[in-house]
Design a protein around this motif. Structure first.
Motif, PDB file in Angstrom:
ATOM      1  N   UNK A 318       0.818  -1.208   0.000  1.00 44.98           N
ATOM      2  CA  UNK A 318       0.000   0.000   0.000  1.00 44.98           C
ATOM      3  C   UNK A 318       0.849   1.254   0.000  1.00 44.98           C
ATOM      4  N   UNK A 319       1.867   1.284   0.857  1.00 40.87           N
ATOM      5  CA  UNK A 319       2.760   2.448   0.912  1.00 40.87           C
ATOM      6  C   UNK A 319       3.544   2.599  -0.386  1.00 40.87           C
ATOM      7  N   UNK A 320       3.936   1.467  -0.978  1.00 38.86           N
ATOM      8  CA  UNK A 320       4.716   1.511  -2.214  1.00 38.86           C
ATOM      9  C   UNK A 320       3.906   2.016  -3.396  1.00 38.86           C
ATOM     10  N   UNK A 321       2.566   1.990  -3.291  1.00 35.61           N
ATOM     11  CA  UNK A 321       1.699   2.463  -4.375  1.00 35.61           C
ATOM     12  C   UNK A 321       1.376   3.950  -4.278  1.00 35.61           C
ATOM     13  N   UNK A 322       1.765   4.578  -3.177  1.00 37.64           N
ATOM     14  CA  UNK A 322       1.413   5.986  -2.951  1.00 37.64           C
ATOM     15  C   UNK A 322       2.034   6.976  -3.933  1.00 37.64           C
ATOM     16  N   UNK A 323       3.226   6.718  -4.491  1.00 39.14           N
ATOM     17  CA  UNK A 323       3.807   7.714  -5.394  1.00 39.14           C
ATOM     18  C   UNK A 323       2.915   8.093  -6.576  1.00 39.14           C
ATOM     19  N   UNK A 367      12.698  -9.685 -10.699  1.00 43.92           N
ATOM     20  CA  UNK A 367      12.421 -10.225  -9.373  1.00 43.92           C
ATOM     21  C   UNK A 367      13.117  -9.456  -8.253  1.00 43.92           C
ATOM     22  N   UNK A 368      14.086  -8.606  -8.619  1.00 46.63           N
ATOM     23  CA  UNK A 368      14.816  -7.854  -7.596  1.00 46.63           C
ATOM     24  C   UNK A 368      14.943  -6.370  -7.945  1.00 46.63           C
ATOM     25  N   UNK A 369      13.943  -5.830  -8.624  1.00 45.99           N
ATOM     26  CA  UNK A 369      13.978  -4.437  -9.048  1.00 45.99           C
ATOM     27  C   UNK A 369      13.988  -3.499  -7.842  1.00 45.99           C
ATOM     28  N   UNK A 370      14.850  -2.484  -7.887  1.00 47.44           N
ATOM     29  CA  UNK A 370      14.954  -1.513  -6.790  1.00 47.44           C
ATOM     30  C   UNK A 370      13.736  -0.599  -6.764  1.00 47.44           C
ATOM     31  N   UNK A 371      13.188  -0.395  -5.566  1.00 49.38           N
ATOM     32  CA  UNK A 371      12.052   0.517  -5.451  1.00 49.38           C
ATOM     33  C   UNK A 371      12.502   1.964  -5.634  1.00 49.38           C
ATOM     34  N   UNK A 372      13.561   2.367  -4.969  1.00 49.51           N
ATOM     35  CA  UNK A 372      13.976   3.767  -4.955  1.00 49.51           C
ATOM     36  C   UNK A 372      14.444   4.234  -6.321  1.00 49.51           C
ATOM     37  N   UNK A 373      15.250   3.427  -6.997  1.00 47.77           N
ATOM     38  CA  UNK A 373      15.838   3.876  -8.259  1.00 47.77           C
ATOM     39  C   UNK A 373      14.973   3.601  -9.479  1.00 47.77           C
ATOM     40  N   UNK A 374      13.986   2.711  -9.353  1.00 48.08           N
ATOM     41  CA  UNK A 374      13.197   2.335 -10.539  1.00 48.08           C
ATOM     42  C   UNK A 374      11.689   2.496 -10.333  1.00 48.08           C
ATOM     43  N   UNK A 375      11.147   1.808  -9.331  1.00 49.84           N
ATOM     44  CA  UNK A 375       9.690   1.788  -9.166  1.00 49.84           C
ATOM     45  C   UNK A 375       9.145   3.128  -8.688  1.00 49.84           C
ATOM     46  N   UNK A 376       9.860   3.800  -7.809  1.00 48.79           N
ATOM     47  CA  UNK A 376       9.412   5.112  -7.314  1.00 48.79           C
ATOM     48  C   UNK A 376       9.332   6.143  -8.435  1.00 48.79           C
ATOM     49  N   UNK A 377      10.410   6.387  -9.195  1.00 49.24           N
ATOM     50  CA  UNK A 377      10.297   7.386 -10.267  1.00 49.24           C
ATOM     51  C   UNK A 377       9.285   7.003 -11.343  1.00 49.24           C
ATOM     52  N   UNK A 378       9.170   5.697 -11.653  1.00 52.88           N
ATOM     53  CA  UNK A 378       8.200   5.275 -12.666  1.00 52.88           C
ATOM     54  C   UNK A 378       6.784   5.632 -12.247  1.00 52.88           C
ATOM     55  N   UNK A 379       6.472   5.401 -10.969  1.00 54.69           N
ATOM     56  CA  UNK A 379       5.124   5.700 -10.475  1.00 54.69           C
ATOM     57  C   UNK A 379       4.874   7.207 -10.397  1.00 54.69           C
ATOM     58  N   UNK A 380       5.870   7.968 -10.004  1.00 55.47           N
ATOM     59  CA  UNK A 380       5.710   9.426  -9.939  1.00 55.47           C
ATOM     60  C   UNK A 380       5.419   9.980 -11.330  1.00 55.47           C
ATOM     61  N   UNK A 381       6.182   9.531 -12.321  1.00 55.22           N
ATOM     62  CA  UNK A 381       5.973   9.998 -13.700  1.00 55.22           C
ATOM     63  C   UNK A 381       4.580   9.594 -14.189  1.00 55.22           C
ATOM     64  N   UNK A 382       4.172   8.364 -13.882  1.00 52.46           N
ATOM     65  CA  UNK A 382       2.824   7.909 -14.248  1.00 52.46           C
ATOM     66  C   UNK A 382       1.771   8.812 -13.618  1.00 52.46           C
ATOM     67  N   UNK A 383       1.913   9.111 -12.330  1.00 51.14           N
ATOM     68  CA  UNK A 383       0.948   9.967 -11.637  1.00 51.14           C
ATOM     69  C   UNK A 383       0.929  11.382 -12.190  1.00 51.14           C
ATOM     70  N   UNK A 384       2.104  11.937 -12.487  1.00 48.35           N
ATOM     71  CA  UNK A 384       2.157  13.288 -13.063  1.00 48.35           C
ATOM     72  C   UNK A 384       1.395  13.332 -14.384  1.00 48.35           C
ATOM     73  N   UNK A 385       1.594  12.315 -15.203  1.00 51.50           N
ATOM     74  CA  UNK A 385       0.886  12.271 -16.484  1.00 51.50           C
ATOM     75  C   UNK A 385      -0.617  12.171 -16.312  1.00 51.50           C
ATOM     76  N   UNK A 386      -1.053  11.383 -15.340  1.00 53.69           N
ATOM     77  CA  UNK A 386      -2.499  11.221 -15.118  1.00 53.69           C
ATOM     78  C   UNK A 386      -3.133  12.530 -14.645  1.00 53.69           C
ATOM     79  N   UNK A 387      -2.447  13.259 -13.764  1.00 54.29           N
ATOM     80  CA  UNK A 387      -2.979  14.536 -13.295  1.00 54.29           C
ATOM     81  C   UNK A 387      -3.160  15.534 -14.423  1.00 54.29           C
ATOM     82  N   UNK A 388      -2.181  15.582 -15.335  1.00 52.88           N
ATOM     83  CA  UNK A 388      -2.282  16.491 -16.486  1.00 52.88           C
ATOM     84  C   UNK A 388      -3.404  16.075 -17.430  1.00 52.88           C
ATOM     85  N   UNK A 389      -3.823  14.821 -17.348  1.00 48.41           N
ATOM     86  CA  UNK A 389      -4.908  14.321 -18.207  1.00 48.41           C
ATOM     87  C   UNK A 389      -6.276  14.554 -17.581  1.00 48.41           C
TER      88      UNK A 389
END
Length: 496
Positions: A318-323, A367-389
Motif C-alpha cells: 500500500x505504501x509503495x503504491x502511494x507515489x 524479481x529484484x527491481x529496486x524501489x527507490x531507483x526504478x519503481x518510485x520514479x516510474x510511479x511518480x511519472x505515471x501519476x504526473x501524467x495522469x494529473x495532467x490528463x
C-alpha cells in the motif's frame, strides 16, 4: 485510484430555493464521509486482492471480476442513478444507496466463494451508482452561493483525490494486521455513522416534471458490457478462437449496438447521443475510456507484483503504491493553473506521453527491481501524467453543454472511466494469463520458471497499458479542437 470529479447528474432546476440551508456545512461533512467510503473502496480492495484470491481459490483468469464487477455496474448504472436521485428524491436515494452499499460490503466481507464476492462487488457498484450522483446533487442544492459552492466542491474533490491514498494505506493495515475481509467490512461502521447523521442533517429535494426512466437502456448497456468482459475472461481460459469467447464478445457488441438504437428512439434517453456527437466531448470521452482501460489494469498488476514477486507485506504494498497518487495531486494542481493559459489539448497530450513513459518504465521490472531507483520514479511519472490528463478532461466534458445536459455530460465522463477500467482490466488480465501460459509452454515448469513467467506477464500487461494510454493521447491529438478561450467561457459551470 485517482478519478475525475464532476458535477452532479442532478443540478438544481429552475425554481429551486436559493436560501442557504442552515445546517449545510454539517451536511457537507456527512456527504464527505459517504464519498470517502466510495473512494476508499476503489483502492482498498486492490491491496486485499492477492490474499482474497488465495483464500477463496479464485483463478487468475477470474480474479479481475473483483474489480470489474464493481466498475461495470457502477459505470453502467451511473446515469440512471442520477435520474433516480433527481426524481425519487436526493436524500432518499442517498440513504438507500448508503444502506445498500453497507449491506453489499457485509456480503463481500463474509463471502465464502469467489462467486459470492463477485456478486457483492456488483451490488456495491449498483448502490454506488445511486450514492455518488445523489451526493453531488445534494451539494448543488445545499450550496447555492458561488463562493460557498466552490469551497464545498473543493472539500469533495480533495476527498476524491486523497481518499485513494488513504485506501492504499488502510487496505495494507487491515489486510496485514486483521484480515482482507475487513477491507470490505470497514464500510459498515462508516456507513452507519453517515446514515444516522444524514437523517436529521440532510434536507430532501427533488426535480419536478416528467419522471420517466430509461430502464431498458441501463439494462442493455450493462448487459452488453458484462458480456464483453466475460468474453475477454473466456479468452484467457479457452483462447480467442473458442466458440464461447466469440459468442460472448459478439453478444456484447450487439447489445451495445441495441443500446444506441434504444437511446435514439427513447423520449427520455439515459445518454442523449447529442452529448457524444460533439467532436471535443466525444474525443474527451474516448480518451477517458482509454486512460481508464490502461490505468485500472496497471494498478491490479502492480499490487500483485509488489506482494507476490517482491514479497512486500500488504502494508508495504500500500505504501509503495502511494507515489502515483502523489504525482496526480501535484500535477493536478499545476494543470489547474495552466489550463486557462495553454488550453486542454497540450496538457492532455503531454499527460498521455508522461503516463505512458511511466508505464513503459514498469516493463523493465524483474524479481529484484529496486524501489527507490526504478519503481518510485516510474510511479511518480505515471501519476504526473495522469494529473495532467484528468483536469482538462473534466473541463472538456462540459464545454458548450446546455445547462439541462450538464449533469448527463459530466456523469458520462465518470461512467466512461469506470467502463474503460472494466474492459481494460479484463483485457490486460487476459493478456497476462495468455503470456504466462505461452512462457511456461517452452520451459520446465519449476518454481524459478513460474516466477519469471509471472514477471513476463506483468511486463506484457504494463506494455499494453502504456499502449492504451498512448492511444488516448492520439485520440486527443486528432479529435480535440477546443480553444483555451472556450474553456474559460464554456456554456456550463464546472465544479471539480
Amino acid at each position: 485510484m485517482p478519478s475525475t470529479t464532476s458535477t452532479a447528474p442532478g443540478a438544481p432546476r429552475a425554481g429551486t430555493s436559493t436560501t442557504p440551508h442552515p445546517r449545510r456545512w454539517l451536511a457537507l461533512a456527512v456527504i464527505a464521509i459517504s464519498q470517502l467510503m466510495v473512494v476508499l473502496d476503489a483502492t482498498i480492495v486492490n491491496i486485499a486482492l492477492p490474499q482474497a484470491q488465495a483464500d477463496l481459490g479464485i483463478s487468475n483468469a477470474d480474479r479481475q471480476w473483483v474489480v470489474t464487477a464493481y466498475t461495470l455496474t457502477f459505470g453502467g448504472l451511473l446515469l440512471l442513478g442520477g435520474r433516480i436521485a433527481d426524481y425519487w428524491g436526493r436524500k432518499r436515494t442517498f440513504l438507500v444507496g448508503m444502506v445498500g452499499f453497507a449491506l453489499a460490503s457485509a456480503i463481500g466481507g463474509l463471502a465464502t466463494t469467489g462467486g459470492l464476492l463477485f456478486a457483492a462487488r456488483a451490488l456495491q457498484g449498483a448502490f454506488g451508482a445511486l450514492l455518488a450522483p445523489a451526493s453531488l446533487a445534494l451539494l448543488t442544492v445545499l450550496f447555492t452561493e458561488a463562493t460557498e459552492r466552490a469551497k464545498a466542491f473543493a472539500v469533495y474533490g480533495a476527498i476524491a483525490g486523497g481518499g485513494s491514498a488513504v485506501g492504499l494505506v488502510l487496505g495494507g493495515v487491515l489486510t496485514e494486521y486483521a484480515d482482507w475481509r475487513w477491507c470490505l467490512l470497514v464500510n459498515i461502521p462508516i456507513a452507519a455513522v453517515a446514515l444516522f447523521a444524514a437523517i436529521p442533517l440532510v434536507p430532501e429535494s427533488r426535480a419536478h416534471g416528467d419522471t420517466r426512466y430509461d430502464v431498458p437502456g441501463a439494462v442493455v448497456v450493462t448487459a452488453g458490457l458484462v458480456s464483453l468482459v466475460y468474453g475477454f475472461t473466456k479468452a484467457a481460459e479457452d483462447g480467442w478462437d473458442a466458440t464461447a469467447t466469440i459468442a460472448f464478445i459478439a453478444a456484447g457488441v450487439l447489445l451495445l449496438a441495441a443500446f444506441v438504437v434504444i437511446e435514439l428512439r427513447s423520449s427520455h434517453p439515459l445518454l442523449p447521443l447529442r452529448i457524444l456527437l460533439d467532436r471535443n466531448r466525444g474525443g474527451a470521452y474516448l480518451a477517458s475510456t482509454l486512460v481508464g482501460a490502461g490505468l485500472f489494469g496497471a494498478f491490479l498488476f502492480l499490487t500483485f507484483y509488489f506482494q507476490q514477486a517482491l514479497q512486500y507485506t500488504p502494508l508495504e504494498a500500500g505504501l509503495a503504491s502511494l507515489p502515483v497518487t502523489a504525482g496526480v495531486l501535484v500535477s493536478a494542481g499545476v494543470a489547474s493553473q495552466l489550463l486557462p493559459r495553454v488550453g486542454a489539448k497540450p496538457l492532455m497530450v503531454a499527460g498521455a506521453v508522461l503516463a505512458a513513459a511511466g508505464m513503459l518504465t514498469l516493463t523493465q521490472i524483474d524479481l529484484d527491481t529496486s524501489f527507490v531507483s526504478h519503481l518510485l520514479p516510474a510511479q511518480v511519472v505515471l501519476g504526473l501524467g495522469l494529473g495532467f490528463t484528468f483536469v482538462p478532461l473534466s473541463s472538456l466534458a462540459l464545454v458548450g453543454v446546455p445547462e439541462h445536459d450538464a449533469g448527463a455530460a459530466s456523469a458520462t465522463l465518470n461512467a466512461t472511466q469506470q467502463i474503460g477500467g472494466s474492459l481494460g482490466t479484463a483485457l490486460l488480465n487476459t493478456f497476462f494469463t495468455s503470456s504466462v501460459a505461452a512462457y511456461l509452454a517452452t520451459r520446465i515448469p519449476d518454481p524459478a520458471s513460474q516466477a519469471q513467467a509471472a514477471i513476463h506477464g506483468y511486463t506484457v500487461a504494463f506494455a499494453w497499458g502504456a499502449g492504451l494510454i498512448l492511444l488516448a493521447g492520439l485520440a486527443t491529438l486528432l479529435l480535440i479542437k477546443v480553444r483555451k478561450e472556450d474553456l474559460a467561457t464554456g456554456g456550463a459551470v464546472h465544479m471539480g
